[in-house]
Scaffold this active site. Structure first.
Site, PDB file in Angstrom:
ATOM      1  N   ASP A  16       0.828  -1.205   0.000  1.00 15.20           N
ATOM      2  CA  ASP A  16       0.000   0.000   0.000  1.00 15.20           C
ATOM      3  C   ASP A  16       0.866   1.261   0.000  1.00 15.20           C
ATOM      4  OD1 ASP A  16      -2.328   1.417  -0.028  1.00 15.20           O
ATOM      5  OD2 ASP A  16      -2.809   1.115   2.080  1.00 15.20           O
ATOM      6  N   ASN A  64     -10.797  -3.052  -5.859  1.00 14.26           N
ATOM      7  CA  ASN A  64     -10.086  -2.029  -6.643  1.00 14.26           C
ATOM      8  C   ASN A  64     -10.817  -1.635  -7.932  1.00 14.26           C
ATOM      9  OD1 ASN A  64      -6.696  -3.061  -5.730  1.00 14.26           O
ATOM     10  ND2 ASN A  64      -7.967  -1.440  -4.883  1.00 14.26           N
TER      11      ASN A  64
HETATM   12  C1  FPP Z   1      -1.961   0.310  -3.216  1.00 13.60           C
HETATM   13  O1  FPP Z   1      -1.505   1.635  -3.331  1.00 13.60           O
HETATM   14  C2  FPP Z   1      -1.479  -0.453  -4.319  1.00 13.60           C
HETATM   15  C3  FPP Z   1      -2.265  -1.009  -5.279  1.00 13.60           C
HETATM   16  C4  FPP Z   1      -3.731  -0.908  -5.330  1.00 13.60           C
HETATM   17  C5  FPP Z   1      -1.682  -1.738  -6.378  1.00 13.60           C
HETATM   18  C6  FPP Z   1      -0.441  -2.487  -6.044  1.00 13.60           C
HETATM   19  C7  FPP Z   1       0.161  -2.770  -7.332  1.00 13.60           C
HETATM   20  C8  FPP Z   1       1.470  -2.781  -7.603  1.00 13.60           C
HETATM   21  C9  FPP Z   1       2.562  -2.610  -6.618  1.00 13.60           C
HETATM   22  C10 FPP Z   1       1.912  -2.950  -8.971  1.00 13.60           C
HETATM   23  C11 FPP Z   1       1.153  -3.978  -9.750  1.00 13.60           C
HETATM   24  C12 FPP Z   1       1.672  -5.311  -9.508  1.00 13.60           C
HETATM   25  C13 FPP Z   1       1.979  -6.186 -10.478  1.00 13.60           C
HETATM   26  C14 FPP Z   1       2.394  -7.555 -10.106  1.00 13.60           C
HETATM   27  C15 FPP Z   1       1.985  -5.843 -11.888  1.00 13.60           C
HETATM   28  P1  FPP Z   1      -2.600   2.765  -3.332  1.00 13.60           P
HETATM   29  O2  FPP Z   1      -2.870   3.144  -4.734  1.00 13.60           O
HETATM   30  O3  FPP Z   1      -3.786   2.343  -2.556  1.00 13.60           O
HETATM   31  O4  FPP Z   1      -1.818   3.892  -2.601  1.00 13.60           O
HETATM   32  P2  FPP Z   1      -2.445   5.010  -1.670  1.00 13.60           P
HETATM   33  O5  FPP Z   1      -3.020   4.296  -0.469  1.00 13.60           O
HETATM   34  O6  FPP Z   1      -1.267   5.842  -1.342  1.00 13.60           O
HETATM   35  O7  FPP Z   1      -3.479   5.741  -2.467  1.00 13.60           O
END
Ligand code: FPP
Length: 235
Positions: A16, A64
């Protein structure tokens, strides 16, 4: 007291904080996700170097889909780019890739990329990377029950061990250590069944900044814990 293995066999991570990492740099959220992929590749290899046998990461949750459509399509596209960019390296480095989650809702192109990632790494044994994509812990329990019912498993034979065989992570032991980056202190519907006895470690570190030092700090915290699996402290 259950002897605490210094190194967990299986680590699960909620990655996250990509969006906030990008925002701090006045960049679009997508930039954070892109950086998140690079962080993931480094952590897979760092885990393998430390003798961790299984790493399971939450890349896209069932929830998501509620994000803005451009972010959802950006994440889908990023997977294709990540597979094209890193699959060869991960395959050469001994990583076996498994995808867990509901594939019925993703595009044919994405499904094909997952299949390619799984089939080209299936003989690797150094570390198993399970990528949870369109995954939710409740979905996992429901799909496992559905499979068991479809196979005609009688109700009185459906115990915990039997149901585990139908769960998405049936290829891995239960996670020993569950890490969440980004400062939130929640499980967020990740591995609800499998993480029953996992040690939970939460860190404020945003995922793109999670490197070897942060991994080692989480492993040190894990090694300090007394894992009792519900037994009394005195035993
Ligand atoms: C959470 O950060 C992260 C995600 C919803 C996606 C995680 C994905 C990756 C690390 C890359 C994709 C993976 C692969 C294997 C291709 P957030 O967007 O919720 O961050 P925030 O809480 O700061 O808004």
């Amino acid at each position: 007291m259950e002897p605490t293995a210094a190194i967990p066999r299986h680590v699960a991570i909620v990655m996250d904080g990509n969006g906030r990492w990008a925002k701090k740099r006045f960049m679009p959220r997508f930039f954070g996700h892109k950086q998140g992929v690079d962080a993931l590749v480094k952590i897979v290899l760092a885990c393998a170097d430390r003798g961790i046998e299984y790493l399971t990461v939450f890349a896209f949750s069932s929830e998501n889909w509620k994000r803005p459509s451009e972010e959802v399509s950006g994440l889908m596209g990023l997977v294709l780019v990540a597979v094209a960019k890193y699959l060869g390296k991960l395959a050469n480095d001994g990583v076996r890739i498994q995808i867990i989650g509901d594939r019925s809702q993703v595009s044919d192109k994405l499904r094909a990329a997952w299949e390619q990632a799984e089939s080209s790494t299936r003989h690797n044994t150094r570390i198993t990377l399970s990528v949870a994509f369109n995954y939710g812990g409740r979905w996992d329990v429901v799909q496992a029950c559905q499979k068991a019912i479809r196979e005609g498993v009688p109700a009185d034979q459906l115990d915990e061990a039997r149901l585990s065989q139908y769960m998405a992570l049936s290829h891995a032991p239960d996670p020993d250590l569950f890490i969440r980056t980004g400062g939130e202190v929640r499980i967020s519907n990740f591995l609800l069944w499998q993480a029953a006895y996992a040690e939970l470690v939460f860190t404020d570190c945003l995922w793109p900044e999670f490197g070897e030092a942060e991994l080692d700090a989480a492993l040190a915290e894990y090694a300090r814990r007394d894992r009792r699996f519900a037994r009394s402290a005195a035993s």
